[in-house]
Scaffold this motif. Structure first.
Motif, PDB file in Angstrom:
ATOM      1  N   LEU A   1     -23.184 -95.045  29.239  1.00 32.64           N
ATOM      2  CA  LEU A   1     -22.582 -96.219  28.617  1.00 32.64           C
ATOM      3  C   LEU A   1     -23.284 -96.428  27.281  1.00 32.64           C
TER       4      LEU A   1
ATOM      5  N   ASN B   1     -25.704 -94.889  42.924  1.00 34.79           N
ATOM      6  CA  ASN B   1     -25.631 -96.100  42.101  1.00 34.79           C
ATOM      7  C   ASN B   1     -26.631 -97.119  42.640  1.00 34.79           C
TER       8      ASN B   1
ATOM      9  N   GLY C   1     -19.248 -94.412  28.627  1.00 29.10           N
ATOM     10  CA  GLY C   1     -19.012 -94.485  30.070  1.00 29.10           C
ATOM     11  C   GLY C   1     -17.714 -93.865  30.547  1.00 29.10           C
TER      12      GLY C   1
ATOM     13  N   GLU D   1     -28.917-102.083  33.798  1.00 35.48           N
ATOM     14  CA  GLU D   1     -28.554-101.543  35.122  1.00 35.48           C
ATOM     15  C   GLU D   1     -28.477-100.023  35.011  1.00 35.48           C
ATOM     16  N   ASP D   2     -27.590 -99.388  35.797  1.00 38.51           N
ATOM     17  CA  ASP D   2     -27.437 -97.939  35.630  1.00 38.51           C
ATOM     18  C   ASP D   2     -26.802 -97.675  34.271  1.00 38.51           C
ATOM     19  N   ILE D   3     -27.113 -96.508  33.694  1.00 36.23           N
ATOM     20  CA  ILE D   3     -26.542 -96.154  32.392  1.00 36.23           C
ATOM     21  C   ILE D   3     -25.450 -95.099  32.537  1.00 36.23           C
ATOM     22  N   HIS D   4     -25.728 -94.122  33.374  1.00 32.83           N
ATOM     23  CA  HIS D   4     -24.739 -93.057  33.588  1.00 32.83           C
ATOM     24  C   HIS D   4     -24.744 -92.685  35.067  1.00 32.83           C
TER      25      HIS D   4
ATOM     26  N   ARG E   1     -21.096-103.888  29.150  1.00 32.89           N
ATOM     27  CA  ARG E   1     -21.310-103.767  30.594  1.00 32.89           C
ATOM     28  C   ARG E   1     -20.020-103.299  31.239  1.00 32.89           C
TER      29      ARG E   1
ATOM     30  N   TYR F   1     -22.773-100.816  35.225  1.00 27.55           N
ATOM     31  CA  TYR F   1     -23.538-100.089  34.208  1.00 27.55           C
ATOM     32  C   TYR F   1     -23.807-101.041  33.036  1.00 27.55           C
ATOM     33  N   SER F   2     -25.023-101.060  32.556  1.00 29.10           N
ATOM     34  CA  SER F   2     -25.377-101.818  31.350  1.00 29.10           C
ATOM     35  C   SER F   2     -26.784-101.373  30.968  1.00 29.10           C
TER      36      SER F   2
END
Ligand SMILES: O=C(O)CCC(=O)C(=O)O
Ligand SMILES: [Fe+2]
Length: 460
Positions: free
Chosen positions: A395, A271, A351, A324-327, A399, A320-321
């Protein structure tokens, strides 16, 4: 006063298809040891995350008649057992040797066996511990892939590993602790009160109710098994809305400081967004969560994974967003038990967390196995074994922020079986300096898999 002999050491005697290996074990009682009538032999087998205990009745006159006498497994068919016990007098010999050959079924791998001779009143008379390593006899043309390493090699690897753990790990941990403490000292929190764990303020009343009874049944009743996913539980509410509001405000505050000079550690190797909570000054809060919530839950749900001896943690938030990270790719955690709590400051879709096989699981250890995905609702938490393959689907909107608590047990980690497994994995991967905690399935080799990134998370 008790000697354990492997008739054919470190070798598989007979395969039981689908179950594991069948191994005769010889136990010799010392001459002169007085065994009371009704005593029994208790054999405990510990291997990786699993343990099992077998009880054997001790014959009434062990001093005279136990030469190659099969101890009777109390669970098995008594008449068959008695038939074995009837041996002609000429065959009797006062060596007090006992062969246990009919109910210990072991998997391939490293096992710790404890033999205890116990009086009818439950008082242990004598105890011995031994280790047994089972390696397959067949070679690569039968199984494909690389041949197994010789057991002598593996045993020395395990010893080396144990030594290394003792001398090395503490330095790495100390360095990490120093860094966390340094950042925590510089960090100016928004909510000072988050430094301290406040059971009533932070933990939902329902969960407190279940935990307060102290009984395993009541604790288990608070855990909803996720249908179709072995050993995964959902808890509808762990953290109170008050605490969730405080922590999400704190996290926004920390994000603002991140652009400044504070060099925060990323949550783990996979992450990219989020914080190591100790760096936000929450060490004491995390210790409180461990003692009051995580350890009691884990000792009820996962006693075989060191649930009751959890003694350290790595806890962080993830985000996650679209920015940011997606998966999150499929992985195992660097933990014995993980509590993953959804904070949910914004609504989101997608998500879901998915699960696959679990290391050492008797039925479902395949890392490609399909188990259900779980929609993680704000406030809700997943409780699972760290060595269970899992990941997060992409996701779709909004968020998603979670608080992830990796709980570890040094007792579990330093057990012979674990030490061996890590050495075995390293040997198969052709390196020995990685401290991660990857899959240890005999079928797994680097480069295999379904194309997704695999491996273990490792914050170091
Ligand atoms: O996105 C999630 O909820 C999964 C997080 C996770 O598996 C982890 O951080 O170890
Ligand atoms: Fe994880």
């Amino acid at each position: 006063n008790m000697e354990i002999i492997h008739p054919r050491p470190f070798e598989v005697i007979r395969d039981v298809p689908g179950l594991g290996r069948h191994v005769p074990i010889v136990v010799r009682l010392e001459r002169g040891l007085s065994v009371p009538h009704g005593a029994h032999l208790e054999v405990a087998v510990r291997s990786g995350g699993y343990s099992d205990i077998w009880l054997y009745d001790v014959p009434p006159t062990p001093h005279k008649s136990v030469h190659k006498h099969a101890f009777c497994p109390t669970r098995s068919d008594a008449s068959e057992c008695r038939a074995k016990a009837q041996r002609p007098a000429a065959d009797r010999h006062p060596t007090q040797q006992v062969v246990i050959d009919d109910s210990i079924i072991l998997k391939q791998g490293f096992h710790e066996l404890t033999f205890r001779l116990v009086t009818p009143a439950g008082v242990p008379l004598t105890e011995r511990q031994t280790h047994i390593l089972l390696t397959p006899r067949h070679t690569d043309d039968e199984q494909g892939g690389s041949p197994p390493l010789p057991s002598s090699h593996l045993r020395s690897l395990a010893k080396h590993r144990q030594w290394k753990e003792a001398h090395h790990r503490s330095e790495e941990e100390a360095a990490l602790e120093d860094k966390k403490a340094l950042i925590a000292a510089q960090y100016q929190p928004l909510h000072e009160q988050l430094r301290h764990f406040d059971y009533e303020r932070d933990i939902s009343a329902d969960l407190r109710g279940a935990l307060s009874s102290g009984s395993n049944e009541a604790v288990m009743a608070a855990l909803q098994p996720v249908e179709g996913a072995s050993d995964v539980y959902y808890i509808p509410e762990v953290l109170t809305p008050t605490f969730r509001r405080l922590i999400t405000e704190e996290l926004s505050h920390a994000y603002q400081q991140q652009s400044g000079q504070l060099n925060f550690t990323r949550p783990n190797t996979m992450n990219n967004y989020g914080f190591v909570l100790e760096e936000l000054g929450m060490r004491e809060w995390l210790d409180g969560l461990m003692t009051s919530v995580v350890r009691p839950l884990a000792s009820a749900a996962f006693p075989d994974w060191g649930g009751s001896s959890l003694d350290s943690h790595h806890a962080f938030t993830i985000a996650y967003s679209a920015k940011e990270d997606i998966h999150l790719d499929k992985h195992m955690d660097l933990s014995e038990v993980t509590l993953n709590i959804c904070l949910g400051d914004e609504t989101f879709t997608g998500g879901k967390v998915y699960f696959k096989g679990q290391r050492d699981h008797p039925h479902e250890k395949d890392e490609k196995a399909r188990q259900p995905s779980v929609a993680h609702l704000p406030g809700g938490a997943l409780l699972h074994v760290g060595q269970h393959w899992h990941g997060a689907h992409p996701l779709e909107s909004g968020r998603r922020q979670n608080l992830v608590f990796w709980a570890r047990s040094s007792k579990f980690r330093s057990s012979p079986a674990e030490t061996f497994l890590v050495a075995f994995r390293d040997a198969h991967n052709g390196h020995s300096d990685h401290d991660g905690f990857g899959a240890l399935d005999e079928g797994m080799r680097p480069g295999e898999g379904d194309g997704g990134q695999k491996g273990s998370k490792d914050e170091l």
